[in-house]
Scaffold this active site. Structure first.
Site, PDB file in Angstrom:
ATOM      1  CG  MET A  27      -1.889  -1.199   1.176  1.00  0.00           C
ATOM      2  SD  MET A  27      -3.437  -0.920   2.034  1.00  0.00           S
ATOM      3  CE  MET A  27      -2.865  -0.592   3.676  1.00  0.00           C
ATOM      4  CB  ALA A  29       3.949   4.612   3.273  1.00  0.00           C
ATOM      5  CG  HIS A  34       7.121  -2.120   2.050  1.00  0.00           C
ATOM      6  ND1 HIS A  34       6.957  -1.008   2.824  1.00  0.00           N
ATOM      7  CD2 HIS A  34       5.913  -2.732   2.031  1.00  0.00           C
ATOM      8  CE1 HIS A  34       5.717  -0.938   3.253  1.00  0.00           C
ATOM      9  NE2 HIS A  34       5.056  -1.974   2.792  1.00  0.00           N
ATOM     10  N   GLY A 144       4.877 -10.164   4.390  1.00  0.00           N
ATOM     11  CA  GLY A 144       5.594 -10.093   5.651  1.00  0.00           C
ATOM     12  C   GLY A 144       4.925 -10.934   6.739  1.00  0.00           C
ATOM     13  CE  LYS A 146       4.150  -4.457  12.173  1.00  0.00           C
ATOM     14  NZ  LYS A 146       2.858  -4.127  11.515  1.00  0.00           N
ATOM     15  CD  GLN A 150      -2.004  -8.766   4.513  1.00  0.00           C
ATOM     16  OE1 GLN A 150      -2.842  -7.880   4.589  1.00  0.00           O
ATOM     17  NE2 GLN A 150      -0.754  -8.518   4.181  1.00  0.00           N
ATOM     18  CB  SER A 183       3.178   2.347   6.385  1.00  0.00           C
ATOM     19  OG  SER A 183       3.822   1.475   5.491  1.00  0.00           O
ATOM     20  NE  ARG A 184      -2.691   1.829   9.939  1.00  0.00           N
ATOM     21  CZ  ARG A 184      -3.118   0.784   9.208  1.00  0.00           C
ATOM     22  NH1 ARG A 184      -2.467  -0.359   9.250  1.00  0.00           N
ATOM     23  NH2 ARG A 184      -4.194   0.890   8.444  1.00  0.00           N
TER      24      ARG A 184
HETATM   25  O1  PAF Z   1      -0.174  -5.803   3.643  1.00  0.00           O
HETATM   26  C1  PAF Z   1      -0.573  -4.878   2.898  1.00  0.00           C
HETATM   27  O2  PAF Z   1       0.131  -3.889   2.666  1.00  0.00           O
HETATM   28  C2  PAF Z   1      -1.959  -4.967   2.274  1.00  0.00           C
HETATM   29  O3  PAF Z   1      -2.856  -5.569   3.133  1.00  0.00           O
HETATM   30  C3  PAF Z   1      -1.948  -5.648   0.900  1.00  0.00           C
HETATM   31  C4  PAF Z   1      -1.518  -7.109   1.011  1.00  0.00           C
HETATM   32  C5  PAF Z   1      -1.019  -4.920  -0.037  1.00  0.00           C
HETATM   33  C6  PAF Z   1      -3.357  -5.625   0.303  1.00  0.00           C
HETATM   34  O4  PAF Z   1      -3.836  -4.348   0.132  1.00  0.00           O
END
Ligand code: PAF
Length: 272
Positions: A27, A29, A34, A144, A146, A150, A183-184
């Site tokens: 997303m 930032a 990353h 990741g 982290k 997800q 990013s937060r």
């Molecule tokens: O982990 C993220 O940055 C988001 O959840 C992703 C996998 C890019 C989906 O928008």
């Protein structure tokens, strides 16, 4: 480095490639976490594609969609320097239509922990990742550790929808003092950042304790003594398939924390 705004351009480009494709969905930032995903993708594939898209469907009403950091120019520079072949950075209208077929996260594991405190968050994540996989058709996709839940759910989606690709988990990158990169983190004041460190400290302590005890209640008690957060949402112990556990098994345990420091919601975890 190529930059594409539409799925059609991206698909055309992908068709022209001969070789394996490593995909890093983001997303934006972009930070060192990353970069770790990108570097791994570059080492393991012939081509690396990064997507940058702040996906609106994974934010709940009242969450930080509007203020989520957007740094496209800097992100593109980072990608270029890291040897990324192409960046896909669509606008929402290029990804979503009015009356869509939607994807639902699994009823149990999509709605516990992160899914409990952010209901429908994973519906949005899976919806967009599904689309991105169909556009980029990667050989391998990098996520990741982290965002452990997800990662688990995306692996599950790949299995359930028979995607022909490999999901590659990548270790969390931390600042020298232990803070997990996110990013937060930029939302944190100096004082909040200091207190945010209590999260990684509690996890580290838990990992150390787990070498002498498998007793989760005992470990949790010590973690609570270390944590200096404003609102703890959960400390959870699960196995690698996100089943709750009541005893630690090394090689198959993740300890997770979600907490607010001020207005900022942070998550972190440790894989034992
Ligand atoms: O982990 C993220 O940055 C988001 O959840 C992703 C996998 C890019 C989906 O928008």
């Amino acid at each position: 480095m190529e930059i594409f705004k539409t799925p059609q351009e991206t698909t055309e480009y992908i068709k022209s490639l001969q070789g394996s494709i490593g995909f890093v969905p983001t997303m934006g930032a972009l930070h060192k976490g990353h970069l770790e995903l990108i570097n791994k993708a570059r080492n393991e594939n012939d081509f690396v594609i990064v997507s940058i898209f702040v996906n609106p469907t994974q934010f709940l009403p009242g969450e930080d969609l509007d203020k989520y950091p957007r740094k496209l120019e800097a992100d593109l520079e980072i990608c270029k320097r890291a040897g990324v072949n192409a960046v896909f950075t669509p606008i929402s209208q290029n990804i979503y239509s009015e009356d869509e077929i939607s994807i639902k996260a699994p009823k149990i594991k999509g709605y516990i922990l992160e899914g409990f405190f952010r209901p429908r968050h994973f519906d949005g994540v899976l919806q967009v990742v599904n689309k991105l996989f169909n556009i980029v058709k990667p050989t391998r996709a990098y996520f990741g550790k982290k965002d452990a839940q997800q990662l688990y759910l995306i692996k599950q989606m790949v299995k359930n929808f028979f995607f022909d690709l490999e999901i590659v988990p990548v270790d969390t990158i931390r600042e020298k003092d232990g803070l997990a990169l996110s990013s937060r983190n930029i939302y944190l004041s100096n004082e909040e950042r200091k207190r945010a460190l209590s999260i990684s400290k509690a996890l580290k302590r838990a990992a150390k304790l787990s070498t002498t005890t498998t007793d989760i209640e005992k470990i949790k008690k010590e973690m609570l003594e270390i944590l200096d957060v404003d609102r703890l949402q959960y400390i959870a112990f699960v196995d690698n398939d996100f089943n709750y556990i009541n005893k630690i098994t090394h090689g198959n345990t993740i300890i997770l924390i979600a907490a607010y420091i001020g207005q900022t919601r942070l998550i972190d975890n440790i894989w034992l």
